[in-house]
Design an enzyme around this catalytic site. Sequence first.
Site, PDB file in Angstrom:
ATOM      1  CG  ASP B 230      -1.885   1.111   1.298  1.00  0.00           C
ATOM      2  OD1 ASP B 230      -1.610   2.165   0.682  1.00  0.00           O
ATOM      3  OD2 ASP B 230      -2.917   0.982   1.964  1.00  0.00           O
ATOM      4  CB  ILE B 232      -1.876   5.664  -0.068  1.00  0.00           C
ATOM      5  CG1 ILE B 232      -1.781   5.554   1.449  1.00  0.00           C
ATOM      6  CG2 ILE B 232      -2.677   4.527  -0.647  1.00  0.00           C
ATOM      7  CD1 ILE B 232      -3.157   5.663   2.108  1.00  0.00           C
TER       8      ILE B 232
END
Lengths: 474, 469
Positions: B230, B232
Amino acid sequence: MSLDKNLLSKLAVGDKHGEDSPYFDGWKAYDNNPFHPEHNPQGVIQMGLAENQLCSDLIKDWIKANPHASICTAEGIDGFSDIAVFQDYHGLKQFRQAIAAFMERARGGRVRFEEERVVMSGGATGANETLMFCLADRGDAFLVPTPYYAAFDRDLSWRTGVRIIPVECNSSNNFQVTKQALESAYLNAQETGIKIKGLILANPSNPLGTSLGRETLQTLMDFINDKQIHLVCDEIYAATVFAEPGFISVAEMIQEMDHVNRDLIHIVYSLSKDMGLPGFRVGVVYSYNDAVVTCARRMSSFGLVSSQTQSFLAAMLSDQSFVDNFLKEVSKRVAKRHLIFTEGLKEMGVSCLRSNAGLFVLMDLRQMLRDQTFESEMALWRIIIDKVKINISPGSSFHCSEPGWFRVCFANMDEDTLQTALQRMKSFVLRHRENKKKRKSFQENLKLSFSSKMYDEHVRSPRLLSPHSPLVRT
Amino acid sequence: MGILSRKATCNTHGQDSSYFLGWEEYEKNPYDEVKNPDGIIQMGLAENQLSFDLTESWLAKNPEAANFEREGQSIFRELALFQDYHGLPSFKNAMADFMSENRGNRVSFDPKKLVLTAGATSANETLMFCLADPGEAFLLPTPYYPGFDRDLKWRTGVEIVPIQCTSANGFRITKSALEEAYKQAQKLNLKVKGVLITNPSNPLGTTTTRTELNRLLDFVSRKNIHLISDEIYSGTVFTSPGFISVMEVLKEKKFENTDVSKRVHIVYSLSKDLGLPGFRVGVIYSNDDIVVAAATKMSSFGLISSQTQYLLSALLSDKNFTKNYLKENQIRLKNRHDKLVSGLEAVGIECLKSNAGLFCWVDMRHLLRSNTFEAEIELWKNIIYDVKLNISPGSSCHCNEPGWFRVCFANMNEETLKVALNRLKMFVDGPSSTTRSQSEHQRLKTLRKMKVSNWVFRLSFQDREPEER
């Protein structure tokens, strides 16, 4: 190349998403050869897509006149940063209020919707799935009257593991759902140990294009109340109702039927059909059950409406005079299209199920089937796609129990294209009738002469050879 | 028979956790410079509010994107009707390029392998639906983002087994911790389908090292499982050692087009880097065709508004904008980060050394009454009610050592940060516990007696003892 399928989930490798079905061939045919009045006048006309393209001019005009509604224009940019960070799953208050108000006006102001109960979702697609997650466990079931929207199979079942139990309706009473049909489906499910958690249906119906009458609604509400199971009403075509008996929402029925347990009633709404904004992904779960509101709201994290879109719609839908005019126009324009199309079909001797709503009609082509089977329905459908070059949806894709019905959309193109489609249908229908007559007389004369050159157009097409074809016999 | 589903009545959504309770307290009494200067300052929200002016000035110069226009023609109708789950091609292209840019163009992304989702929240849940069946498990290094309990587990039925990381080595992921977690899953009869890491890490604010990434790839390769990264916060890396994406390491190891590469998936979003969480822009990137196909179909349940796709395709296609934004954003983040760190240092509070993120991982172990989670919650409550700061206790992030707190610094202006630091200074330096008034003592006693939030007992696979003992 893909790796060992055991490494993926059953959902990923299975086909319960329903997209491998043959019905997508119609779409493929269209995608490969799309109609265009100038560039491709011989292409396939798309009549399998229930879109509302009739009122976008009204929205465009509003946008031009209201630059403040966008957070990206000079007039609206002051709101940009607040909106850009806004990810609260309660949604913008003004948005919820505007949606509640719009829903009220789409029901003629006969009901009140509380904005605290308005919960966002990723379109009605997201709303229906979310409600299943809230109301049923894996393996539980929901009753769904047939024929029903094809994608319910995916939306209600795929990731939720909830089963669909069809409640069969038929044309003998215009496909209305009856108490007997409901009781019978419920009983059968019980006997096989299936736990029914509720009933879900679209009102107005897709693909029927009809809205429920008061009596039927009473029957449904009494039924679910008696069994203490949920009722989910997908009302996404509410504003497309253009004739009697008008639109009666389950929200109105609740007011009249005090004895019904409100915790069982839930509404799904969206702006995709009534406003023609499917791209904006505006779905709503409206439940009378507080626990469901809370749960659905938490789940809405998985499909919130973009705050940019919320902000824009909050402004537009708060404009009462715009909304009232828009709702009036939707109904008027849908009615007009419906009339043009059904009259056009009537002229060629094709009838449709009598309807008062929706962006489509259910066309009755039972007379054109070789025999009353779904194989014949598919055969006819393929001819319509390949020869008539119109993509329409066969009734079997909606789990219709009788072959020969086809859903045809009329609001996703301009009037000229609609006329072109009618022309094509007319030529096809007349030719078919002629050939049928010729085939009948040919068959009667078969013993007399092998040299008759009056072959049925169908017969000539190799794909449609069947044991009954005279060609094969010779 | 229950009238609702088990999902509706359980609390695997995790919203009873202290992470969310802090938010609730803030909502009741939010700080405002003018209207409510004594209110609670929100430092539990990992938002990036530092660079809006850059985006706003771009918008001012590019009215077409705002007005549903392209080359002077209205494309409103086209956008209004566009619901193709393959996404707006111009947007996907722009996203793929932007992701490359974030990685210094050391790797490139194929737009055909991108799936658009409604935020990273949806991306993570969708990947679980695609990679694991109910009852299977993913390994996650602790501490991790509290929202994972909901996003990965709630509706999917997938379980999380923690990979325990400790301050002994800066919370790095070790080989033994990985093996230990895998064994633990087996003991619990859970089939492990993969590992999920957040790089840069939330809540640590550190980027994953090349060594760790290699270690992870070796591990998932040996166990024949997936690796989800992930990423982000990839655009929030503001100082060395810089951001290394797992995709780069795959390239370095010449693993492209191998089986392993097909088991590596990336999640991305514009919520942190660009500060646009409201727009719900998430992305799954996978080298596996089946995953891309399945995830694309699932994205029907949470597509990105076409209006937003269009606006952002214009924004992200402007390379001048993106280059300048990324650079300027990093400078501002570093600035803020340094202010918070030095402000805390001044009152004897250390932070884990970090180079990314919108927060610091703050060490308040020395302020605990005892080395227990009960003491951590007590301290947290003091900080909420007395110091009036909402920060996130490490236990809400599943940290296995009490005393760590995540403190956000990018969701407020500089003045507010100063106020927050002052309050903390007063709390630490101020009246010592021996001179606290009787009423304060009484209040502390009452706080201690308060039942420890239920979330402590409901965390899945707790291998910690509940504090009430």
